[in-house]
Scaffold this active site. Sequence first.
Site, PDB file in Angstrom:
ATOM      1  N   ASN A 212       7.346  -8.594  16.995  1.00 55.83           N
ATOM      2  CA  ASN A 212       7.786  -9.794  16.277  1.00 55.83           C
ATOM      3  C   ASN A 212       9.092  -9.461  15.552  1.00 55.83           C
ATOM      4  O   ASN A 212       9.094  -8.801  14.519  1.00 55.83           O
ATOM      5  CB  ASN A 212       6.708 -10.241  15.287  1.00 55.83           C
TER       6      ASN A 212
ATOM      7  N   GLY B 179       0.845  -1.197   0.000  1.00 58.59           N
ATOM      8  CA  GLY B 179       0.000   0.000   0.000  1.00 58.59           C
ATOM      9  C   GLY B 179       0.878   1.243   0.000  1.00 58.59           C
ATOM     10  O   GLY B 179       0.782   2.085  -0.869  1.00 58.59           O
TER      11      GLY B 179
ATOM     12  N   VAL C  78       7.666   0.671  13.054  1.00 55.27           N
ATOM     13  CA  VAL C  78       8.867   0.464  12.235  1.00 55.27           C
ATOM     14  C   VAL C  78       8.594   0.556  10.736  1.00 55.27           C
ATOM     15  O   VAL C  78       9.468   0.287   9.930  1.00 55.27           O
ATOM     16  CB  VAL C  78       9.490  -0.921  12.520  1.00 55.27           C
TER      17      VAL C  78
ATOM     18  N   GLN D 154      10.556  -5.494   7.738  1.00 56.90           N
ATOM     19  CA  GLN D 154      10.149  -4.110   7.503  1.00 56.90           C
ATOM     20  C   GLN D 154      11.375  -3.215   7.348  1.00 56.90           C
ATOM     21  O   GLN D 154      11.411  -2.329   6.495  1.00 56.90           O
ATOM     22  CB  GLN D 154       9.312  -3.588   8.676  1.00 56.90           C
TER      23      GLN D 154
ATOM     24  N   GLY E 243       0.910  -6.503   4.091  1.00 54.99           N
ATOM     25  CA  GLY E 243       2.094  -7.311   3.848  1.00 54.99           C
ATOM     26  C   GLY E 243       3.073  -7.148   4.982  1.00 54.99           C
ATOM     27  O   GLY E 243       4.052  -7.875   5.095  1.00 54.99           O
TER      28      GLY E 243
ATOM     29  N   GLU F 162       8.154   2.910   8.465  1.00 59.09           N
ATOM     30  CA  GLU F 162       8.718   3.889   7.532  1.00 59.09           C
ATOM     31  C   GLU F 162      10.155   4.292   7.842  1.00 59.09           C
ATOM     32  O   GLU F 162      10.871   4.785   6.978  1.00 59.09           O
ATOM     33  CB  GLU F 162       7.816   5.137   7.511  1.00 59.09           C
TER      34      GLU F 162
END
Lengths: 350, 756
Positions: free
Chosen positions: B644, B250, B716, B651, B479, B718
């Site tokens: 996690n 997105g 986390v 990420q 995602g 960006e």
Amino acid sequence: MMNFDYVRPASVAEAIGAATEPGSVYLASGTNLLDLMKGGVSRPSRLVDVTRLPGLDRVERLADGSLRIGAMVRNADLAHDPDFAKAYPAVAEALLSGASGQLRNAATVGGNLLQRTRCAYFYDVASACNRRAPGAGCDARHGENRLHAVLGWSEGCIATHPSDFCVPLVALDAVVEIEGKRGRRELSLEALHRLPGDTPERETALEPGDLIVALRLPAEARSFAAHGRYIKLRERTSYAFAVVSAAASLRIEQGRIGEARLALGGVAAKPWRARAAERLLAGASLDAAVYREAARAALADAKPSGDNAFKIELAQRIVVRALTLAAAGTPALMPALPGSPFSSVSGTRA
Amino acid sequence: MTPEINLTRDPAHLRHGSNIGQPLTRRDGVLKVKGEARYAADNHPPGMLYAVIATASIARGRVTSLDVAAARRHPGVVDVMTPSHKPQLAEDPDAKTNPFAFRMEVLQSDEVRYANQAIAVVIAETLEAATEGAALLSPRYDVAPARVGLDADESYTPPVVGLGNPAEVHHGDADAGLAAASQRIEAIYETPAQYHNAIEPHAIVAAWNGDRLSIDTPSQGMVLAQMRIGGLFGIPPGNIHIRSPFLGGGFGSKGLVAGPQILGIMAAKLVGRPVKLVLRREQMYGPVGHRPPTRQRLRIGVGSDGALTAIEHHAKVTTSSFDDFYEPAADVSHALYATPAIKTSHEALRVDSGTPLFMRAPGEATGSVALESAIDEAAFACGIDPLAFRLKNYAEVEPATGRPFSSKALRECYAKAAERFGWSRRPLAPRQMRDDAGFLVGWGMGTAIFPALMFQGNARAVIRADGTGAMETGAHDMGQGAWTALAQISADALGLDLEQVAFKSGTSDLPDAGIAGGSAHTATVGNAIHNAGAAVIAKLAGLATSDDRSPLFGAGNAGVIARQGRLHRRDDDVRSESYADILARAGLAEIDASGSGAADPAAQSQYAMHAHGAVFAEVKVDPNLGQVRVTRMVGAFAAGRIINPRLVQSQLYGGMIWGMSFALHEEAVTDRRSGRILNANLAEYHVPVNADVPPMDVITVDEHDPHVNALGIKGVGEIGITGSAGAVANAVWHATGIRVRRFPIRIEELVTGLSD
């Protein structure tokens, strides 16, 4: 939907008959043609699928020592054929530097020779493009053209030919075998692609119905096996067309260049054979100054077609690099990043 | 239908204490690998038709004719929606009804505002017929000259930047700070237009049933979408059922419902049948937002002691001709480096593009690459190592406000990443390092920062008679792993093992989880889940502790804790009772409770809240050809509590790769005459391929933050982009001695300065 006929001829003769009618085009794997059709750039009325024609998927050594490659041999199959890569290393490296693994698995030798330019204005049907619509004008000429041609361009068209594969082929005097309405004929690859001049829409010397059935590398092409490289500058490591590229193949005799073959990619509307540079190199010593002189000769007629003067300098440098690497010898193994100046580099820990 | 994802648990998932903190693999991973995860465009309700948008090939002007008859004649075409033939909307799509309502083009007029704007929609029995119908419309235009680029028009000071930030901020006296400096750096950096390019295009399958609407569409904010759609069609938001269980990325472009999605709903209304509309790749370059080009001027003053005396950061950005979104590029300078004087300002101009919108780290990404480059230039001008310079100017309080940080483990990030990278061996001067093959080697670094935000979100917790639980929240998995991380929080909130909790998410009939943006989704929804779980446990405890048949009788709500499906007395751990027994005795099939998560305004006004990080990059540059290759990256990040670690690492990898992409690859190229984007496809709009991505290390630094929220989560999503683009650019300079200030860094910028 956009309706078109799809025919799958059983023989070459039948294919030529089907393709001779106006609006017909041959379909090989379609890695380029189908994109062009989806974008409305090409709107054929009939696709003549040649992928299943018998006998076009073979690679054979002929009695005279030349190699005949059927037009429907897949790029990946050819590049990964160990005998082929050993005999024509620059060609194999060029093949593996092109497109992506998936595309190479699908794309055919014949189709690759006939891929169309990647000029954005050719693809953008709202733009003026003499290649797509003769007489319309060329929006690239004063547009976004940092990657356009610096050799052989005309006011009517400044597009480049995108193929990597064709660059070493044209240097090695490859020949295409063509079946057409009037029978079989041969053409040097160098004569297959045309410079734009006043008729940029005529991209090749092929006539309606002509089918490339094979590509032939002459016996002499093997004599460069020990010193053949293809070097390609691009804006990412894979799946990107060349900013500029060069194929250099040398025959070294008693520490001097016996014969040199040199061609450039990404600089013109056709794979650019640098014959003047080859003449300078023949008999010369293996020396950086010689390579630089050859590079200057190769680009002597170059002129910017837009914001691309840097390509003239870059092309000379890549000629020097390709010659230097070719002189150093064909690597024993295909580089991990074929065609890349970083072919041997991987991440290192400090 | 609410999707439910069953857990397949391999031995790596064995619980050791808390579920939070476990590196579980994605719960939806197997579905995705097997192709069973159903994305919006995978839906085919009976009777469905296909809609294809016809787009403008001009960037400004009017459509004067469309050959609708030709399109209608094409076999399979059912209808052609145009400005004169369309369902009426209840609300003007250009009305600014709320701060999140951006103007959209839904055939309200024949005006063209940008290239690739919708000018008609063809609806047909097949995708192919609709596509050809759209091609047959052969539009004619009245063309006005397109305004393209950062110098296309007069500029002005925008009213606000980002979401309501002031366009100019002064702290201290920047002019005086610059005047007093012993070293001054002034430099101008340019960044290009960039497009989100989520692999999944925007898609919608819409079906009307009276005044009720059922839609499948990827959304980062289902309730905002319900409100927008409800307003436009004049129906209550609750009549709209959105399913958005999976997004193929997105990055902000799916945060707000966009014009093409509204067109799909209009098309379904027009023909009275379900309709699917999927954007083609090139159609994503216009109506769904982008990162605008910026030109940023940095002035930095440094005293003789190496301490900053002032940072002045001015950003010129584009917005569309018809709406207002201003990339807050200069704001990144507010929070990063200690300085007595900060001045940030913005300047804008209108161009004929779609409206720019939030794109992963909007403002932070563009601002960071300029600021980190300028800091690097300042360090070199002072003869100080870039890391030492950053440590010298380490902000102990937020520079622009003086507020203390809620937590800030940036020093540890610098130290750990620098050590892993080997930074101490870096020569100060550029062009000092070569590898064995003769390639120039450069090392660069950047500081990463992103605000710790929270929006408003809700969750509903259930404990059932069999002792299992459920957690319901309309969260969004783009995602990033919401299906997994939020389920982990749910299990802990309910005092159950993960297998015992049915985690329901991804549809609009569940409690409003707010928007998945601003790196705030896990913090917002996680705290809602935490509070919902606490509330239902309190209810359960109330049942037990007030019942004299329970071993917990008399303990009081606060006197029990929930653990593995049982309530235990705090003061006597052996006295406990299972959830199932408590509910059975009370004769209840289930109990439930709701909770919400939102920022605490008191804590927010008292503390500056940011995640931080440090990114180090190594590049190699061909000394003659100028080709650049990133050969390794190390990033250390402190972002509060990590739910996690595996997902967080992904990420951060993704963000760092995006930063590399920002520095070296991404750029939308617009024809300066026509205003059309020339590389609106993934072949020519370059993002890195696997072969571009170097070995990467991500270190997460433990950070306990008692102020951001109850769970201590900062987010986390960006931060990984920030710092990374600058680190790569600084490494290119360190390798070559050539400072490229226009992004992406192109080979022509390097080749003329290199000779061997």
